[in-house]
Motif scaffolding. Sequence first.
Motif, PDB file in Angstrom:
ATOM      1  N   ALA A 109       1.323  16.707   5.205  1.00 26.23           N
ATOM      2  CA  ALA A 109       1.714  16.353   3.589  1.00 26.23           C
ATOM      3  C   ALA A 109       2.176  17.838   2.542  1.00 26.23           C
ATOM      4  O   ALA A 109       3.139  17.164   1.504  1.00 26.23           O
ATOM      5  N   LEU A 110       0.776  18.479   2.254  1.00 30.70           N
ATOM      6  CA  LEU A 110       1.440  19.498   1.732  1.00 30.70           C
ATOM      7  C   LEU A 110       2.443  19.966   2.315  1.00 30.70           C
ATOM      8  O   LEU A 110       2.979  20.632   0.673  1.00 30.70           O
ATOM      9  N   TRP A 139      -1.463  12.598  -1.493  1.00 34.46           N
ATOM     10  CA  TRP A 139      -1.152  13.656  -2.851  1.00 34.46           C
ATOM     11  C   TRP A 139      -1.734  13.065  -3.887  1.00 34.46           C
ATOM     12  O   TRP A 139      -1.780  14.376  -4.421  1.00 34.46           O
ATOM     13  N   HIS A 140      -2.081  11.845  -4.219  1.00 37.84           N
ATOM     14  CA  HIS A 140      -2.419  10.995  -4.930  1.00 37.84           C
ATOM     15  C   HIS A 140      -3.966  11.720  -5.099  1.00 37.84           C
ATOM     16  O   HIS A 140      -5.029  12.670  -6.043  1.00 37.84           O
ATOM     17  N   LYS A 165       0.410  -1.608   0.043  1.00 43.17           N
ATOM     18  CA  LYS A 165      -0.058  -0.276   0.202  1.00 43.17           C
ATOM     19  C   LYS A 165       0.561   1.350   0.049  1.00 43.17           C
ATOM     20  O   LYS A 165       2.340   1.438   0.574  1.00 43.17           O
ATOM     21  N   PRO A 166       0.917   2.391  -0.724  1.00 44.69           N
ATOM     22  CA  PRO A 166       1.249   3.431  -0.600  1.00 44.69           C
ATOM     23  C   PRO A 166       1.507   4.087   0.910  1.00 44.69           C
ATOM     24  O   PRO A 166       0.806   3.778   1.121  1.00 44.69           O
ATOM     25  N   SER A 167       2.506   5.274   0.915  1.00 42.77           N
ATOM     26  CA  SER A 167       2.024   5.859   2.283  1.00 42.77           C
ATOM     27  C   SER A 167       0.752   6.389   2.353  1.00 42.77           C
ATOM     28  O   SER A 167      -0.002   6.997   1.449  1.00 42.77           O
ATOM     29  N   PRO A 168       0.539   6.989   3.331  1.00 42.52           N
ATOM     30  CA  PRO A 168      -0.174   8.208   3.658  1.00 42.52           C
ATOM     31  C   PRO A 168       0.530   9.397   3.412  1.00 42.52           C
ATOM     32  O   PRO A 168      -1.225   9.484   2.747  1.00 42.52           O
TER      33      PRO A 168
END
Length: 117
Positions: free
Chosen positions: A47-48, A14-15, A6-9
């Motif tokens: 994240a941003l 970002w997706h 699974k991709p990272s949080p």
Amino acid sequence: MQASSKPSPMAQIWHIVSMIPQGKVYSYGKVADLAGLPGRARLVSKALRAAPPEMALPWHRVINSQGKISFAEHTPPFIEQMQCLRAEGVIVNRGRIKLSDYEWQPDIATLVLSLPY
């Protein structure tokens, strides 16, 4: 056979942010929900800030759940976000965006076909 990881949080966030169309906005909390991270609105903000500039994420399309720009009024980030949104045709009045007009309403098919997790 290896199970896919699974991709990272951060990558999940970002997706989702990259999917928000021009001229639309989405809240930090709803981005977190779609990223499979319910209750993690603050992680979206983190994240941003951590996104590499070359990703060119449309960070300006993410606002708070009350339909407002989260930066303090009249600060450089507030002004930048307001200008970016207005350039996309979003009406911003004193830092407020009318969610009934500009909130992104992703359809289930788009989500199912584009989410990698």
